[in-house]
Design a protein around this motif. Sequence first.
Motif, mmCIF file in Angstrom:
data_model
loop_
_atom_site.group_PDB
_atom_site.id
_atom_site.type_symbol
_atom_site.label_atom_id
_atom_site.label_comp_id
_atom_site.label_asym_id
_atom_site.label_seq_id
_atom_site.Cartn_x
_atom_site.Cartn_y
_atom_site.Cartn_z
ATOM 1 N N LEU A 88 -11.005 -13.284 15.057
ATOM 2 C CA LEU A 88 -12.319 -12.487 15.491
ATOM 3 C C LEU A 88 -12.759 -11.977 14.082
ATOM 4 O O LEU A 88 -11.841 -11.033 13.777
ATOM 5 N N GLY A 89 -13.759 -12.296 13.527
ATOM 6 C CA GLY A 89 -14.395 -11.457 12.281
ATOM 7 C C GLY A 89 -14.668 -10.030 12.380
ATOM 8 O O GLY A 89 -15.438 -9.934 13.455
ATOM 9 N N GLY A 90 -14.496 -9.269 11.264
ATOM 10 C CA GLY A 90 -15.139 -8.063 11.686
ATOM 11 C C GLY A 90 -16.502 -7.754 10.840
ATOM 12 O O GLY A 90 -17.053 -8.713 10.759
ATOM 13 N N ASN A 91 -16.896 -6.677 10.583
ATOM 14 C CA ASN A 91 -18.140 -6.321 9.907
ATOM 15 C C ASN A 91 -17.952 -5.065 9.006
ATOM 16 O O ASN A 91 -17.287 -4.143 9.340
ATOM 17 N N ASN A 92 -18.616 -5.390 8.139
ATOM 18 C CA ASN A 92 -18.925 -4.133 6.887
ATOM 19 C C ASN A 92 -17.571 -3.904 6.554
ATOM 20 O O ASN A 92 -17.205 -2.598 6.232
ATOM 21 N N GLU A 94 -14.793 -3.741 7.957
ATOM 22 C CA GLU A 94 -13.718 -3.301 9.115
ATOM 23 C C GLU A 94 -13.364 -4.400 10.022
ATOM 24 O O GLU A 94 -14.159 -5.018 10.422
ATOM 25 N N ALA A 95 -12.071 -4.360 10.186
ATOM 26 C CA ALA A 95 -11.544 -5.264 11.313
ATOM 27 C C ALA A 95 -12.255 -4.898 12.458
ATOM 28 O O ALA A 95 -12.259 -3.642 12.836
ATOM 29 N N PRO A 96 -12.099 -5.840 13.595
ATOM 30 C CA PRO A 96 -12.541 -5.556 14.940
ATOM 31 C C PRO A 96 -11.597 -4.766 15.619
ATOM 32 O O PRO A 96 -10.480 -4.900 15.316
ATOM 33 N N PRO A 97 -12.056 -3.851 16.570
ATOM 34 C CA PRO A 97 -11.100 -2.999 17.179
ATOM 35 C C PRO A 97 -10.356 -3.856 18.302
ATOM 36 O O PRO A 97 -11.061 -4.659 18.858
ATOM 37 N N THR A 98 -9.313 -3.393 18.989
ATOM 38 C CA THR A 98 -8.704 -4.237 19.701
ATOM 39 C C THR A 98 -9.494 -4.467 21.156
ATOM 40 O O THR A 98 -9.593 -5.409 21.831
ATOM 41 N N GLU A 99 -10.362 -3.350 21.098
ATOM 42 C CA GLU A 99 -11.114 -3.289 22.647
ATOM 43 C C GLU A 99 -12.297 -4.520 22.215
ATOM 44 O O GLU A 99 -12.510 -5.316 23.462
#
Length: 136
Positions: A88-92, A94-99
């Motif tokens: 699952l890719g993040g944005n800006n 930042e890695a995606p949060p676990t939620e």
Amino acid sequence: MFKGQVSGEFTKLLEAAKQQEQPQRLLMLFARAEGNKKKKDNASHETGTVTPLMCVDKLPEEIDSFEALIKEADAIVDDWSFVLIAGLGGNNGEAPPTEAAEPYLNQMANDLMMGQDLSGYTILDRQQHPVLLQAR
């Protein structure tokens, strides 16, 4: 969500996740296979059922090795047969949060239980061998 098939060992998968343009969160679904008798016409194919057992999400940096992942998984449930993995890719930056992982982990479990196409997931057995699952 990117679901990338990465051939090779788990280490290569971790390295590929670390090299993505945006930081990744790895999504893992551990499942148990309960096989029926092998088909007489092709001894390399088994039929049976697959049951999702547990879902885990981790940053690639949180995983030291496949062996460490196995040890951690076995401490929770030790009768799993293989693990489905997606990123699952993040944005800006930042890695995606676990939620953010929960709906995608639910989708992975649903895909498995409903016999959906799993070719977009990396699936490994306990020995890091690739596994091919097909719906009947």
